[in-house]
Design a protein around this motif. Sequence first.
Motif, PDB file in Angstrom:
ATOM      1  N   UNK A  65       0.833  -1.209   0.000  1.00 33.39           N
ATOM      2  CA  UNK A  65       0.000   0.000   0.000  1.00 33.39           C
ATOM      3  C   UNK A  65       0.860   1.248   0.000  1.00 33.39           C
ATOM      4  N   UNK A  66       0.230   2.387  -0.238  1.00 32.18           N
ATOM      5  CA  UNK A  66       0.944   3.649  -0.219  1.00 32.18           C
ATOM      6  C   UNK A  66       1.578   3.873   1.148  1.00 32.18           C
ATOM      7  N   UNK A  67       2.819   4.352   1.150  1.00 35.58           N
ATOM      8  CA  UNK A  67       3.533   4.567   2.387  1.00 35.58           C
ATOM      9  C   UNK A  67       4.467   3.438   2.755  1.00 35.58           C
ATOM     10  N   UNK A  68       4.299   2.257   2.144  1.00 30.58           N
ATOM     11  CA  UNK A  68       5.147   1.118   2.436  1.00 30.58           C
ATOM     12  C   UNK A  68       5.844   0.602   1.178  1.00 30.58           C
ATOM     13  N   UNK A  69       5.900   1.446   0.168  1.00 28.14           N
ATOM     14  CA  UNK A  69       6.462   1.016  -1.107  1.00 28.14           C
ATOM     15  C   UNK A  69       7.943   1.321  -1.261  1.00 28.14           C
ATOM     16  N   UNK A  70       8.479   2.212  -0.421  1.00 31.08           N
ATOM     17  CA  UNK A  70       9.856   2.662  -0.635  1.00 31.08           C
ATOM     18  C   UNK A  70      10.894   1.549  -0.526  1.00 31.08           C
ATOM     19  N   UNK A  71      10.768   0.557   0.393  1.00 30.59           N
ATOM     20  CA  UNK A  71      11.806  -0.485   0.411  1.00 30.59           C
ATOM     21  C   UNK A  71      11.847  -1.294  -0.881  1.00 30.59           C
ATOM     22  N   UNK A  72      10.661  -1.671  -1.393  1.00 33.86           N
ATOM     23  CA  UNK A  72      10.626  -2.455  -2.627  1.00 33.86           C
ATOM     24  C   UNK A  72      11.187  -1.653  -3.794  1.00 33.86           C
ATOM     25  N   UNK A  73      10.889  -0.343  -3.845  1.00 32.91           N
ATOM     26  CA  UNK A  73      11.414   0.484  -4.926  1.00 32.91           C
ATOM     27  C   UNK A  73      12.933   0.595  -4.847  1.00 32.91           C
ATOM     28  N   UNK A  74      13.464   0.823  -3.640  1.00 33.71           N
ATOM     29  CA  UNK A  74      14.914   0.930  -3.486  1.00 33.71           C
ATOM     30  C   UNK A  74      15.608  -0.392  -3.782  1.00 33.71           C
ATOM     31  N   UNK A  75      15.037  -1.499  -3.272  1.00 35.67           N
ATOM     32  CA  UNK A  75      15.640  -2.809  -3.513  1.00 35.67           C
ATOM     33  C   UNK A  75      15.595  -3.167  -4.992  1.00 35.67           C
ATOM     34  N   UNK A  76      14.483  -2.856  -5.657  1.00 36.16           N
ATOM     35  CA  UNK A  76      14.381  -3.127  -7.084  1.00 36.16           C
ATOM     36  C   UNK A  76      15.370  -2.308  -7.890  1.00 36.16           C
ATOM     37  N   UNK A  77      15.519  -1.025  -7.537  1.00 40.79           N
ATOM     38  CA  UNK A  77      16.450  -0.155  -8.251  1.00 40.79           C
ATOM     39  C   UNK A  77      17.889  -0.627  -8.071  1.00 40.79           C
ATOM     40  N   UNK A  78      18.248  -0.980  -6.826  1.00 45.79           N
ATOM     41  CA  UNK A  78      19.609  -1.467  -6.556  1.00 45.79           C
ATOM     42  C   UNK A  78      19.899  -2.752  -7.329  1.00 45.79           C
ATOM     43  N   UNK A  79      18.943  -3.679  -7.309  1.00 48.11           N
ATOM     44  CA  UNK A  79      19.143  -4.948  -8.021  1.00 48.11           C
ATOM     45  C   UNK A  79      19.234  -4.731  -9.522  1.00 48.11           C
ATOM     46  N   UNK A  80      18.400  -3.823 -10.057  1.00 50.78           N
ATOM     47  CA  UNK A  80      18.427  -3.580 -11.508  1.00 50.78           C
ATOM     48  C   UNK A  80      19.758  -2.981 -11.935  1.00 50.78           C
ATOM     49  N   UNK A  81      20.259  -2.004 -11.171  1.00 54.48           N
ATOM     50  CA  UNK A  81      21.543  -1.387 -11.512  1.00 54.48           C
ATOM     51  C   UNK A  81      22.668  -2.434 -11.468  1.00 54.48           C
ATOM     52  N   UNK A  82      22.669  -3.255 -10.419  1.00 52.39           N
ATOM     53  CA  UNK A  82      23.698  -4.288 -10.304  1.00 52.39           C
ATOM     54  C   UNK A  82      23.574  -5.311 -11.425  1.00 52.39           C
ATOM     55  N   UNK A  83      22.342  -5.696 -11.746  1.00 53.79           N
ATOM     56  CA  UNK A  83      22.140  -6.666 -12.812  1.00 53.79           C
ATOM     57  C   UNK A  83      22.565  -6.136 -14.168  1.00 53.79           C
ATOM     58  N   UNK A  84      22.251  -4.869 -14.441  1.00 52.79           N
ATOM     59  CA  UNK A  84      22.669  -4.273 -15.712  1.00 52.79           C
ATOM     60  C   UNK A  84      24.189  -4.136 -15.775  1.00 52.79           C
TER      61      UNK A  84
END
Length: 238
Positions: A65-84
Motif C-alpha cells: 500500500x501507499x507509504x510502504x512502497x519505498x523499500x521495494x522500490x529501493x531494492x528493485x532499483x539497486x538490483x536492476x543497476x547491479x544486474x545491468x
Amino acid sequence: MTSPRPARTLEVRHLQIARAAFAALAAIMVTFSPDHSAVIGMSIFSGFAITTALAFFAAVWLVYPSGRRWPAMLLGTTALIAGMAGGLAPLRTIPGFFVTVIAWALISGVIELTAGWRELRHAPGRARREIAPGVVDAGPYAAPGPASEARDGVVIGVITVILGLALLVVPTQYALRYTVAEAHQSFTLTGIIIGVGLFGGYAVIVAVYLAIAGFSPRRPLPIETEAATASADQKDPA
C-alpha cells in the motif's frame, strides 16, 4: 466511513515465492555449472538480480500500500543497476564480479534490514484505532505490515550483508593447486571460484528461507490495521 478494502492482486507471500524461485534457479546454475569463472558468475548474478528487480517493481504497485512502497522500490532499483552492470562485458572480470556483488549485497542488505527493523520497532504502536464504528482517525498514515514479514526482511537483510562481508575477505588473486590422488588429477582453487560458490550458497539459503516464508500460513491483519491501510490507499493512490 471507509469502504471495504478491495482484495489486492498479489500478497507479500507471492513476492517471497518469486524471489525464492529466482534464487533457486541461480543456485542450481552455480551448483551444476562446471565453470565458476567470472564470466559465468556474473552472467548468473546478472540474471538473478534483474529478475529479482522486476519482482520488486511489480510488488510496488501490486503488493504494497501507499507509504510502504519505498523499500521495494529501493531494492528493485539497486538490483536492476547491479544486474545491468553485470551484463557489461568490461565488468565480467574477477575484480568486476567482486565489486559488483559486494556493492549490491551491502547496499540491498542494509536497505532490507533497515526496513524490516523499522517495521518491527513501530508495528505495535502504529495500528489505527477506530474512533467510531467503521470510522478511522484521519491523517497521513501508513499501516505497518505483519510482524512476520518484518522479521523475514531482517533475516534476509542480515544474510545479504553477510554475503557482502564474506566476499570482502576473499583474496581475488588467491590460487591453491591441489591433487586428488584417487582421481589422479590436479585442480586449482581460485578466489573467483570461492566467490561464485559463496554467491551460490547465499542463493540456496535465500531460496529455502523465502520459500518456507511464502508458503507458511499467515494470520489475517487486525481490523483496525486493514481499515487504516485502506484509508491510506484512498488518500494517496500512488
